[in-house]
Design a protein around this motif. Structure first.
Motif, short mmCIF file in Angstrom:
data_model
loop_
_atom_site.label_atom_id
_atom_site.label_comp_id
_atom_site.label_asym_id
_atom_site.label_seq_id
_atom_site.Cartn_x
_atom_site.Cartn_y
_atom_site.Cartn_z
N LEU A 163 83.84 73.24 95.54
CA LEU A 163 82.98 73.15 96.72
C LEU A 163 83.01 71.72 97.24
O LEU A 163 82.18 70.88 96.90
N GLY B 95 79.52 70.23 95.90
CA GLY B 95 78.61 71.33 96.24
C GLY B 95 77.93 71.95 95.04
O GLY B 95 76.93 72.66 95.20
N ASP C 210 76.98 68.62 105.85
CA ASP C 210 77.01 67.15 105.97
C ASP C 210 76.97 66.72 107.44
O ASP C 210 76.24 65.79 107.80
N HIS D 237 76.17 70.45 93.10
CA HIS D 237 74.86 69.78 93.01
C HIS D 237 73.87 70.35 94.02
O HIS D 237 72.71 69.94 94.04
N GLY E 105 84.36 69.52 101.04
CA GLY E 105 84.09 69.71 102.46
C GLY E 105 84.43 71.15 102.83
O GLY E 105 83.70 71.84 103.54
N1 LIG Z 1 73.42 65.76 94.97
C1 LIG Z 1 73.98 66.48 95.95
N2 LIG Z 1 73.27 67.37 96.66
C2 LIG Z 1 73.81 68.09 97.64
N3 LIG Z 1 75.11 67.98 98.01
C3 LIG Z 1 75.88 67.14 97.33
C4 LIG Z 1 75.38 66.33 96.28
N4 LIG Z 1 76.39 65.56 95.80
C5 LIG Z 1 77.48 65.87 96.55
N5 LIG Z 1 77.17 66.80 97.46
C6 LIG Z 1 78.06 67.37 98.49
O1 LIG Z 1 79.39 67.32 98.04
C7 LIG Z 1 80.22 66.67 99.01
C8 LIG Z 1 81.33 65.92 98.34
O2 LIG Z 1 82.04 66.80 97.53
P1 LIG Z 1 83.49 66.44 97.03
O3 LIG Z 1 83.56 65.01 96.70
O4 LIG Z 1 83.83 67.44 96.00
O5 LIG Z 1 84.32 66.74 98.36
P2 LIG Z 1 85.78 66.32 98.75
O6 LIG Z 1 86.61 66.21 97.51
O7 LIG Z 1 85.71 65.16 99.65
O8 LIG Z 1 86.25 67.57 99.63
P3 LIG Z 1 87.49 68.58 99.46
O9 LIG Z 1 87.43 69.15 98.07
O10 LIG Z 1 87.22 69.59 100.51
O11 LIG Z 1 88.70 67.78 99.74
C9 LIG Z 1 79.28 65.75 99.77
O12 LIG Z 1 79.78 65.54 101.05
C10 LIG Z 1 77.96 66.54 99.73
O13 LIG Z 1 77.89 67.39 100.83
#
Ligand SMILES: Nc1ncnc2c1ncn2[C@@H]1O[C@H](COP(=O)(O)OP(=O)(O)OP(=O)(O)O)[C@@H](O)[C@H]1O
Ligand SMILES: CC(=O)N[C@H]1[C@@H]2OC[C@@H](O2)[C@@H](O)[C@@H]1O[C@H](C)C(=O)O
Length: 373
Positions: A162, A294, A197, A296, A164
């Motif tokens: 989970l 996600g 976000d 979290h 973006g």
């Molecule tokens: N404590 C939290 N509560 C709610 N949402 C959270 C929390 N921590 C992180 N997130 C969500 O998780 C997102 C980041 O997730 P992650 O780092 O896995 O994404 P990414 O690797 O950038 O995306 P992708 O996997 O699509 O390339 C944040 O933008 C936020 O929306």
């Protein structure tokens, strides 16, 4: 040539949520996982994020792309410098993804990193797959296969990321290798955190709905949810992939709702993409192991669990690190590329036949940290 046996590889991922660079060391021979190593994270500054966001949907040749690439390269240099490794897997930042049209583009030049860090860098992981008719994404599934065996799974399991965007991998761990017939089925499930976000940034001046607290207080708007689930994407058979902003209309669709109802609706849509996605699996997975930020978001997790026919748990339940799995995946894939092994297959990207992607950038001068033979 890369020495034989296990390699200390360093993977780096800058994901679609545009929050920063994740980096993780993995000791692997490209088949098995021998050790999880050091990890690092470097957030983008608010200005960096604004420039990256402005470059989304743009292709090489556009001036915005060059500026974004420079930010991506500098952030990676700062994040990776000083971490001991023999090989780097550098994903870069996806700015545009249109596999059926213009292709796929990840900003950042691996050769620049190779020269700066003095280590061989594997990069541009997705283009070869797209050239052969694949989606170019998701690519983590070959790593998920190794993880399923590493955790001792004997029945089909699924990993759900989970970020973006959401992506799901169904794995039959009894198959001999990830490119064996029926070993993997993978696909993007739909938007995950990106619309939430974007809503939080635009309406509330915040990065995210912490823990899903606001969404928990809201009610899902059924008309928006129905419009979402009736999109052609959800009826298409996997493999299939998405660009970050493919469901941009959601922003407009929730514009008249209260903050809590809008966030509940966006979480409901993300969950519905996963739940309909589970129906595409060849058999129900024994468990759904969730990685990415996600996990979290307790409201999103609860909504997925309510629709799934199997236990839904964060990957920490099996001793894995849900913040670093994608970075580890690109360490794993870098070793496979360096060894001429495939990194995607018809079941993961829809590519015509199993293929190894990636370009290899070799440093002008070797680093003191490098021990690759
Ligand atoms: N404590 C939290 N509560 C709610 N949402 C959270 C929390 N921590 C992180 N997130 C969500 O998780 C997102 C980041 O997730 P992650 O780092 O896995 O994404 P990414 O690797 O950038 O995306 P992708 O996997 O699509 O390339 C944040 O933008 C936020 O929306
Ligand atoms: C084109 C692109 O960068 N896609 C990402 C994005 O973020 C999540 C999902 O969409 C997945 O398909 C992919 O990333 C992961 C790391 C993958 O390739 O497995």
């Amino acid at each position: 040539m890369l020495k034989t046996g296990p390699v200390r590889a360093l993977g780096a991922m800058s994901g679609t949520s545009l929050d920063g660079v994740d980096a993780a060391v993995l000791v692997t021979d490209g088949h098995e996982i021998f050790e999880f190593g050091e990890t690092a994270y470097r957030p983008y500054s608010p200005t960096d994020r604004m420039i990256l966001r402005g470059a989304l949907g743009r292709w090489p040749g556009d001036p915005g792309v060059a500026a974004a690439a420079e930010i991506v390269e500098e952030a990676h240099m700062a994040c990776l410098e000083g971490i001991e490794a023999e090989l780097i897997g550098f994903h870069g930042q996806t700015l545009a993804h249109d596999p059926a049209g213009r292709g796929t583009h990840q900003a950042g030049d691996g050769q620049v990193l190779a020269d700066y860090l003095g280590l061989p860098v594997v990069w541009d992981f997705r283009s070869a797959d797209v050239r052969l008719g694949g989606q170019g994404a998701p690519l983590a599934p070959f790593y998920h296969f190794a993880l399923a065996r590493h955790i001792g799974a004997t029945e089909p399991v699924a990993f759900l990321n989970l970020g973006g965007v959401g992506n799901l991998t169904w794995i039959d761990p009894t198959k001999p290798k990830p490119d064996a017939d029926g070993a993997l089925l993978a696909f993007d499930t739909g938007p995950a955190n990106a619309p939430m976000d974007d809503f939080c940034a635009a309406r509330l001046g915040r990065d995210r709905d912490e823990g899903g607290a606001l969404a928990r207080r809201g009610t899902v708007d059924e008309a928006v949810l129905d419009r979402f689930t009736s999109q052609a994407f959800f009826y298409r058979m996997p493999p299939k992939s998405l660009d970050r902003n493919d469901f941009d209309w959601l922003t407009e669709a929730v514009a008249d709702l209260s903050d809590a109802d809008a966030l509940a609706t966006l979480a409901g849509c993300a969950a519905a993409g996963v739940v309909t996605g589970l129906d595409h699996c060849p058999s129900p997975p024994e468990r759904l192991l969730v990685t990415g930020g996600g996990r979290h978001n307790a409201t999103l997790m609860r909504m997925i669990a309510a629709g799934a026919d199997c236990p839904v748990e964060p990957v920490e339940a099996v001793g894995l690190d849900g913040d670093m799995m994608e970075a580890q995946a690109f360490a794993f894939l870098a070793v496979r590329v360096a060894r001429g092994l495939p990194t995607s297959a018809p079941g993961t990207t829809g590519v015509a036949a199993a293929v190894g992607g990636g370009s290899m950038g070799r440093p002008a001068t070797a680093s003191r940290a490098s021990t690759a033979g």
